[in-house]
Design an enzyme around this catalytic site. Structure first.
Site, short mmCIF file in Angstrom:
data_model
loop_
_atom_site.label_atom_id
_atom_site.label_comp_id
_atom_site.label_asym_id
_atom_site.label_seq_id
_atom_site.Cartn_x
_atom_site.Cartn_y
_atom_site.Cartn_z
N CYS A 119 4.04 -52.77 31.37
CA CYS A 119 2.91 -54.02 31.14
C CYS A 119 2.28 -54.51 32.07
O CYS A 119 2.35 -55.65 31.72
CB CYS A 119 4.59 -55.02 31.16
SG CYS A 119 5.36 -54.61 32.87
N HIS A 123 10.20 -34.20 29.09
CA HIS A 123 11.48 -33.83 29.00
C HIS A 123 10.54 -32.29 28.06
O HIS A 123 9.16 -32.39 27.28
CB HIS A 123 12.11 -34.07 27.44
CG HIS A 123 13.19 -32.46 27.15
ND1 HIS A 123 13.84 -32.75 28.50
CD2 HIS A 123 13.35 -31.37 26.58
CE1 HIS A 123 15.15 -31.50 28.10
NE2 HIS A 123 14.27 -30.89 26.41
N SER A 175 14.10 -32.59 32.39
CA SER A 175 13.77 -34.23 31.76
C SER A 175 13.59 -34.87 32.82
O SER A 175 14.11 -34.62 34.64
CB SER A 175 15.05 -34.27 31.32
OG SER A 175 15.00 -33.37 30.10
N GLU A 185 5.73 -50.88 37.00
CA GLU A 185 4.66 -51.57 35.44
C GLU A 185 5.68 -50.88 33.94
O GLU A 185 5.60 -51.37 33.29
CB GLU A 185 3.58 -51.17 35.33
CG GLU A 185 2.51 -51.42 36.50
CD GLU A 185 3.23 -50.77 37.35
OE1 GLU A 185 2.22 -51.15 38.25
OE2 GLU A 185 2.81 -50.12 37.62
N SER A 186 6.98 -50.05 34.51
CA SER A 186 7.74 -49.47 33.94
C SER A 186 8.04 -48.97 33.60
O SER A 186 8.94 -48.03 34.43
CB SER A 186 7.32 -50.30 32.06
OG SER A 186 8.79 -49.69 31.76
#
Length: 128
Positions: free
Chosen positions: A92, A77, A64, A71-72
């Site tokens: 975004c 996983h 994971s 941008e985010s």
């Protein structure tokens, strides 16, 4: 009724793409270094600005992790025992998610991919 290419799409704060890779190479999905490298290359290929990243190998198997981008984020996983990887790509900003996911698909040896795409943010609901 609004379609995906209308005003609602243009006013969303972000785009959230969920991808499910199936038929993946089990050894690739269990390899912490390979998954980390593939995720970083995917973020770079998308044109995202990498801020930091963290990944963890689970015992007996599975990885994971997340790449935090300006941008985010891009997260994953893996389930090597099922040949499956779940990927979460949220932005975004202007990034080419298709290009980034193509890098991951190749690196993980995925035979198939299913996507769910969402527009995110309160501006996505524009009154008629």
């Amino acid at each position: 009724m609004r379609g995906p290419d209308d005003e609602a799409r243009m006013t969303a704060l972000g785009r959230h793409l969920l991808a499910e890779f199936t038929g993946c190479d089990a050894a690739a999905l269990a390899d912490l270094d390979l998954v980390t490298s593939a995720m970083l290359r995917a973020a770079e290929a998308s044109g995202a600005t990498i801020v930091t990243h963290t990944f963890h190998h689970f015992s007996p198997h599975g990885v994971s992790g997340a790449v935090i981008i300006a941008e985010s984020h891009l997260a994953i996983h893996t389930w090597p025992e099922h040949g499956f990887a779940a990927v979460d790509f949220f932005s975004c900003g202007k990034v080419d998610m298709d290009r980034g996911l193509a890098v991951l698909r190749t690196a993980l040896g995925a035979k198939d991919e299913i996507r769910l795409e969402l527009d995110r943010g309160p501006l996505r609901t524009v009154s008629p």
